[in-house]
Motif scaffolding. Structure first.
Motif, PDB file in Angstrom:
ATOM      1  N   GLU A  16       5.873   5.572 -20.095  1.00 17.96           N
ATOM      2  CA  GLU A  16       4.840   6.374 -20.745  1.00 17.96           C
ATOM      3  C   GLU A  16       4.011   7.005 -19.643  1.00 17.96           C
ATOM      4  O   GLU A  16       4.219   6.728 -18.464  1.00 17.96           O
ATOM      5  CB  GLU A  16       3.984   5.510 -21.657  1.00 17.96           C
ATOM      6  CG  GLU A  16       3.378   4.327 -20.934  1.00 17.96           C
ATOM      7  CD  GLU A  16       2.623   3.398 -21.871  1.00 17.96           C
ATOM      8  OE1 GLU A  16       1.413   3.582 -21.974  1.00 17.96           O
ATOM      9  OE2 GLU A  16       3.227   2.516 -22.489  1.00 17.96           O
ATOM     10  N   GLU A  17       3.044   7.810 -20.043  1.00 19.12           N
ATOM     11  CA  GLU A  17       2.355   8.613 -19.032  1.00 19.12           C
ATOM     12  C   GLU A  17       1.610   7.772 -17.993  1.00 19.12           C
ATOM     13  O   GLU A  17       1.612   8.080 -16.816  1.00 19.12           O
ATOM     14  CB  GLU A  17       1.372   9.577 -19.708  1.00 19.12           C
ATOM     15  CG  GLU A  17       1.150  10.799 -18.852  1.00 19.12           C
ATOM     16  CD  GLU A  17      -0.154  11.478 -19.144  1.00 19.12           C
ATOM     17  OE1 GLU A  17      -0.731  12.015 -18.201  1.00 19.12           O
ATOM     18  OE2 GLU A  17      -0.584  11.467 -20.314  1.00 19.12           O
ATOM     19  N   GLY A  18       1.013   6.684 -18.438  1.00 20.58           N
ATOM     20  CA  GLY A  18       0.207   5.904 -17.502  1.00 20.58           C
ATOM     21  C   GLY A  18       0.993   4.965 -16.611  1.00 20.58           C
ATOM     22  O   GLY A  18       0.420   4.283 -15.775  1.00 20.58           O
TER      23      GLY A  18
ATOM     24  N   LEU B 173       1.630   6.985  -6.638  1.00 21.41           N
ATOM     25  CA  LEU B 173       0.604   7.969  -7.005  1.00 21.41           C
ATOM     26  C   LEU B 173       1.058   9.382  -6.656  1.00 21.41           C
ATOM     27  O   LEU B 173       0.878  10.327  -7.426  1.00 21.41           O
ATOM     28  CB  LEU B 173      -0.691   7.631  -6.260  1.00 21.41           C
ATOM     29  CG  LEU B 173      -1.953   8.379  -6.684  1.00 21.41           C
ATOM     30  CD1 LEU B 173      -2.268   8.122  -8.142  1.00 21.41           C
ATOM     31  CD2 LEU B 173      -3.133   7.959  -5.824  1.00 21.41           C
ATOM     32  N   LEU B 174       1.689   9.505  -5.471  1.00 23.74           N
ATOM     33  CA  LEU B 174       2.136  10.823  -5.024  1.00 23.74           C
ATOM     34  C   LEU B 174       3.239  11.359  -5.943  1.00 23.74           C
ATOM     35  O   LEU B 174       3.296  12.550  -6.229  1.00 23.74           O
ATOM     36  CB  LEU B 174       2.650  10.715  -3.580  1.00 23.74           C
ATOM     37  CG  LEU B 174       2.867  12.016  -2.835  1.00 23.74           C
ATOM     38  CD1 LEU B 174       1.550  12.748  -2.641  1.00 23.74           C
ATOM     39  CD2 LEU B 174       3.494  11.767  -1.475  1.00 23.74           C
TER      40      LEU B 174
ATOM     41  N   PHE C 142       0.798   3.983  -3.036  1.00 18.07           N
ATOM     42  CA  PHE C 142       0.398   5.390  -2.907  1.00 18.07           C
ATOM     43  C   PHE C 142       1.593   6.328  -3.084  1.00 18.07           C
ATOM     44  O   PHE C 142       1.406   7.472  -3.503  1.00 18.07           O
ATOM     45  CB  PHE C 142      -0.339   5.619  -1.596  1.00 18.07           C
ATOM     46  CG  PHE C 142      -1.722   5.033  -1.627  1.00 18.07           C
ATOM     47  CD1 PHE C 142      -2.670   5.537  -2.502  1.00 18.07           C
ATOM     48  CD2 PHE C 142      -2.063   3.963  -0.837  1.00 18.07           C
ATOM     49  CE1 PHE C 142      -3.937   4.989  -2.576  1.00 18.07           C
ATOM     50  CE2 PHE C 142      -3.332   3.407  -0.901  1.00 18.07           C
ATOM     51  CZ  PHE C 142      -4.265   3.917  -1.773  1.00 18.07           C
ATOM     52  N   ALA C 143       2.802   5.830  -2.797  1.00 22.51           N
ATOM     53  CA  ALA C 143       3.980   6.649  -3.104  1.00 22.51           C
ATOM     54  C   ALA C 143       4.106   6.836  -4.615  1.00 22.51           C
ATOM     55  O   ALA C 143       4.455   7.919  -5.092  1.00 22.51           O
ATOM     56  CB  ALA C 143       5.232   5.999  -2.524  1.00 22.51           C
TER      57      ALA C 143
ATOM     58  N   LYS D  29       3.646  10.677  -9.050  1.00 24.48           N
ATOM     59  CA  LYS D  29       3.266  10.475 -10.456  1.00 24.48           C
ATOM     60  C   LYS D  29       3.851  11.553 -11.358  1.00 24.48           C
ATOM     61  O   LYS D  29       4.373  11.257 -12.428  1.00 24.48           O
ATOM     62  CB  LYS D  29       1.739  10.465 -10.541  1.00 24.48           C
ATOM     63  CG  LYS D  29       1.217   9.922 -11.834  1.00 24.48           C
ATOM     64  CD  LYS D  29      -0.269   9.708 -11.754  1.00 24.48           C
ATOM     65  CE  LYS D  29      -0.997  11.022 -11.833  1.00 24.48           C
ATOM     66  NZ  LYS D  29      -2.390  10.900 -12.269  1.00 24.48           N
ATOM     67  N   ARG D  30       3.748  12.799 -10.927  1.00 24.23           N
ATOM     68  CA  ARG D  30       4.256  13.890 -11.760  1.00 24.23           C
ATOM     69  C   ARG D  30       5.733  14.162 -11.480  1.00 24.23           C
ATOM     70  O   ARG D  30       6.523  14.352 -12.383  1.00 24.23           O
ATOM     71  CB  ARG D  30       3.481  15.181 -11.491  1.00 24.23           C
ATOM     72  CG  ARG D  30       2.021  15.093 -11.816  1.00 24.23           C
ATOM     73  CD  ARG D  30       1.796  15.246 -13.308  1.00 24.23           C
ATOM     74  NE  ARG D  30       0.596  14.506 -13.705  1.00 24.23           N
ATOM     75  CZ  ARG D  30      -0.536  15.066 -14.055  1.00 24.23           C
ATOM     76  NH1 ARG D  30      -0.617  16.368 -14.122  1.00 24.23           N
ATOM     77  NH2 ARG D  30      -1.579  14.357 -14.390  1.00 24.23           N
TER      78      ARG D  30
ATOM     79  N   LEU E  48       0.561   4.872 -12.809  1.00 22.85           N
ATOM     80  CA  LEU E  48      -0.749   4.357 -12.440  1.00 22.85           C
ATOM     81  C   LEU E  48      -0.779   2.832 -12.503  1.00 22.85           C
ATOM     82  O   LEU E  48      -1.421   2.179 -11.676  1.00 22.85           O
ATOM     83  CB  LEU E  48      -1.798   4.937 -13.387  1.00 22.85           C
ATOM     84  CG  LEU E  48      -3.140   5.208 -12.750  1.00 22.85           C
ATOM     85  CD1 LEU E  48      -3.002   6.214 -11.627  1.00 22.85           C
ATOM     86  CD2 LEU E  48      -4.118   5.705 -13.781  1.00 22.85           C
TER      87      LEU E  48
ATOM     88  N   LEU F  72       0.843  -1.206   0.000  1.00 19.22           N
ATOM     89  CA  LEU F  72       0.000   0.000   0.000  1.00 19.22           C
ATOM     90  C   LEU F  72       0.873   1.249   0.000  1.00 19.22           C
ATOM     91  O   LEU F  72       0.625   2.207  -0.736  1.00 19.22           O
ATOM     92  CB  LEU F  72      -0.913   0.014   1.227  1.00 19.22           C
ATOM     93  CG  LEU F  72      -2.165  -0.847   1.174  1.00 19.22           C
ATOM     94  CD1 LEU F  72      -2.943  -0.721   2.473  1.00 19.22           C
ATOM     95  CD2 LEU F  72      -3.053  -0.442   0.015  1.00 19.22           C
ATOM     96  N   LEU F  73       1.915   1.209   0.835  1.00 17.00           N
ATOM     97  CA  LEU F  73       2.838   2.348   0.910  1.00 17.00           C
ATOM     98  C   LEU F  73       3.472   2.609  -0.457  1.00 17.00           C
ATOM     99  O   LEU F  73       3.483   3.740  -0.957  1.00 17.00           O
ATOM    100  CB  LEU F  73       3.911   2.054   1.954  1.00 17.00           C
ATOM    101  CG  LEU F  73       4.941   3.130   2.219  1.00 17.00           C
ATOM    102  CD1 LEU F  73       4.295   4.256   2.990  1.00 17.00           C
ATOM    103  CD2 LEU F  73       6.120   2.586   3.020  1.00 17.00           C
TER     104      LEU F  73
END
Lengths: 155, 511
Positions: free
Chosen positions: B109-111, B20-21, B17-18, B23-24, B114, B13-14
């Protein structure tokens, strides 16, 4: 201006603007008093996200505003989830995962269970940002240039 | 160790979500985070397996409470025993191989971040389901894993992928609804969700026969659909091939076992009890899957669809073995499920490599690839030998053990049918090898090149594990599989294993 960028009538926009703060505070309150009354982070987050969705629907998606903040909303969601995990992991210092490691105050007050309040606020952030990010993804659907190899933009 | 059981879900989980955080800010960190989280899980699971750890963790420091009517669990219990230990290890091994494989298989790539968010959520869901001590947490983690896998199947967002994902979502939701309804029936009758508490209540006669049968039927249908046992298999041959290769490996190698076989093995014996009627239903489902899967696979040309239909067929073996009700049957079923996890994930990963080498998944478009891509081909060959049941690979021993278990349980006809299906499996994979690896090289593939080492090494590692599990099973593997079987069934056929589970949960944690 495109139809979806105009927003709704002046009356709807005014009502939405005036009630948005109330709805957000109500969501926050649901999370804050989650350990005392029916509610908690999840309903609080849903309430807050609904307020934001209402505001966007009423005022319109001006110059692709929703698509522009999508990334930040997703980051906020991740922050909420990581905050929850972090606070839960702090429980190990008291003995067990998710065990309350903070001092308890007077029962039946918001500060009576600070550990639960923090967990509820993290859930509020996660759920509120998550639901709004879902809405934003639907709004942005087909409006962004598709990324090279597929992926989230068209998801 | 038991204090740290939540790490099995907290670590992925860590990492998720890391991803996701970041991502950019740092999109390239996502693959590395996935590999790191899987490697951590591999360390944890290996340590638990080597030390033979067992125990119960109560989230939030809650625990067992006693009342006049006996002990019951307050709060959320995470249970580590022989069965969950073995499957946690399997998840970590296949997860690590898939994460390493994905490093070069998926282009930046961009995704991509995710993808890694969903990948880690999938692992967190599976690990959570493996450790859950109560039915509701089992359901929640099962949904986490299912929904993450739907997102991963649709990840390429082509028409076929979205169609497959939608089919998977609809059928997956149906199966989850059946499971939830089953939980509701038991909760309404007893007021308990913890499996140990439910076991005590049900064996004490708290649930009348009809609701108990209804709940058991709903669990068989729900978990059967997660296992993709026929006739609940329709989603799998579309969903598994549509996903990117590392995810196909996770879905076919792990998901159908952790959410299907493991859940059946945990819930049915402990909660509802496995009586003769229930075993007959499982045998029928197993037989149908075993033969239906292998026959449908014969007609396919797409390599990944062949593998997907064989997953249905191999799960049939596991169900038939488990349903014969003896300790040996359960052990053989678990051994085969674990072996299938190893070789099927190797097969799906090498199908991804072969697709990269040949530019197609169709067997009719391949040929002579052994000369062009020897390492990838060696991996595929080893995995094919394992699934076909060629000695000394692990598939041979687990299939042999299943036959012995069926014979010793007095089911010679069933043993004959299982042997026949094994022969059909061999036929399919001889065809796969001949068409893909040997024979003339099509002119189109003259320039075909081997894939990078980070793609063939995980496959070769899995194949080596298949070989090791085949060669060493009487010595090393027997302990792991034996203790897993001990957690489900007693060698004397009595209720000792279930009683031991209840005692472990009720005896653990603070009071």
């Amino acid at each position: 201006m495109r139809r979806d960028e105009e927003g709704l009538s002046e009356i709807v926009r005014t009502v939405a603007r005036e009630t948005l703060a109330v709805i957000l505070v109500y969501g926050l309150g649901l999370a804050f008093y989650g350990h005392l009354t029916p509610g908690g982070g999840f309903p609080g987050g849903v309430c807050a996200a609904c307020g934001l969705v209402m505001a966007v629907l009423a005022s319109g998606n001006r110059s692709g505003f929703v698509a522009a903040i999508r990334g930040r909303v997703a980051a906020l969601e991740a922050f909420g989830a990581l905050g929850y995990l972090g606070v839960a992991a702090l429980g190990w210092t008291a003995g067990q995962f998710m065990q309350s490691s903070l001092p308890r105050g007077t029962p039946f007050t918001p500060e009576g269970a600070p550990f639960l309040v923090i967990l509820n606020l993290a859930v509020l952030l996660k759920v509120g940002a998550g639901l709004f990010a879902g809405f934003a993804a639907l709004v942005a659907f087909g409006r962004e240039a598709p990324p090279a190899g597929g992926g989230e933009g068209r998801a | 160790m038991e204090r740290f059981l939540p790490l099995f879900t907290a670590v992925p989980l860590l990492a998720g979500f890391a991803c996701l955080l970041l991502k950019r800010a740092a999109p390239r960190a996502a693959p590395a985070l996935s590999v790191a989280s899987m490697a951590t899980l591999l360390l944890l699971a290996s340590a638990a397996a080597i030390r033979g750890e067992e125990g119960v963790a109560f989230a939030g420091g809650w625990g067992v409470r006693s009342s006049g009517e006996g002990s019951f669990v307050a709060g959320i219990a995470l249970v580590l025993d022989g069965l969950s230990r073995l499957f946690l290890l399997l998840v970590a091994v296949v997860g690590t191989a898939s994460a390493v494989f994905a490093l070069r298989y998926l282009a930046p790539e961009e995704g991509l971040p995710l993808f890694h968010v969903l990948f880690n959520l999938l692992v967190a869901g599976m690990n959570g389901a493996l450790l859950a001590g109560d039915l509701f947490n089992l359901y929640v983690f099962l949904e986490v894993a299912s929904l993450a896998s739907v997102g991963l199947v649709a990840w390429r967002t082509g028409g076929a992928e979205v169609e497959a994902a939608l089919k998977y979502l609809v059928l997956g939701t149906l199966s989850s609804a059946a499971i939830l309804l089953g939980i509701t029936v038991l909760y309404a009758a007893t007021g308990f969700l913890n499996m140990a508490d439910l076991s005590v209540a049900v064996s004490g006669g708290a649930v009348p026969r009809v609701p108990l049968l209804l709940a058991a039927g709903l669990f068989v249908a729900g978990f059967g659909m997660k296992t993709a046992a026929m006739p609940f298999h329709a989603w799998l041959p579309d969903a598994h091939p549509s996903a990117p290769a590392p995810i196909s490996a996770m879905l076919s190698g792990l998901l159908i076992k952790t959410l299907g076989i493991y859940a059946l093995l945990r819930v049915l014996p402990v909660v509802t009890g496995m009586d003769g009627d229930l075993r007959a239903v499982l045998t029928a489902l197993g037989l149908l899957s075993m033969w239906g899967g292998v026959l449908l696979a014969q007609a396919q040309d797409d390599l990944k669809r062949i593998l997907a239909y064989h997953s249905v067929s191999q799960m049939g073996y596991v169900l038939v073995a488990v349903a014969c009700g003896t300790w040996l049957g359960v052990a053989a079923g678990i051994f085969h499920a674990v072996n299938h996890g190893l070789f099927k994930s190797a097969l799906f990963l090498s199908s991804g490599s072969l697709e990269r080498v040949a530019g197609t998944r169709r067997l009719s478009g391949m040929g002579g690839l052994f000369r062009r891509a020897p390492a990838t081909s060696a991996g595929l060959l080893g995995a094919c030998l394992s699934i076909s049941g060629v000695p000394p690979f692990n598939g041979f021993w687990s299939k042999l053990l299943i036959l012995v278990a069926l014979l010793s349980a007095g089911q010679p006809a069933m043993a004959g049918l299982a042997a026949g299906a094994a022969l059909m499996t061999l036929v399919t994979f001889v065809k796969v090898q001949r068409k893909a690896l040997f024979g003339p090289l099509p002119a189109r593939l003259e320039g075909a090149r081997e894939v990078p080492a980070s793609m063939f090494l995980p496959v070769l590692a899995l194949v080596l594990l298949c070989l090791a599990s085949g060669l060493l099973w009487p010595a090393g593997v027997d302990g792991l599989v034996g203790s897993a079987a001990d957690a489900v069934a007693s060698p004397d056929g009595g209720p000792g294993a279930v009683r031991a589970y209840v005692e472990r949960v009720h005896g653990g944690g603070p009071r």
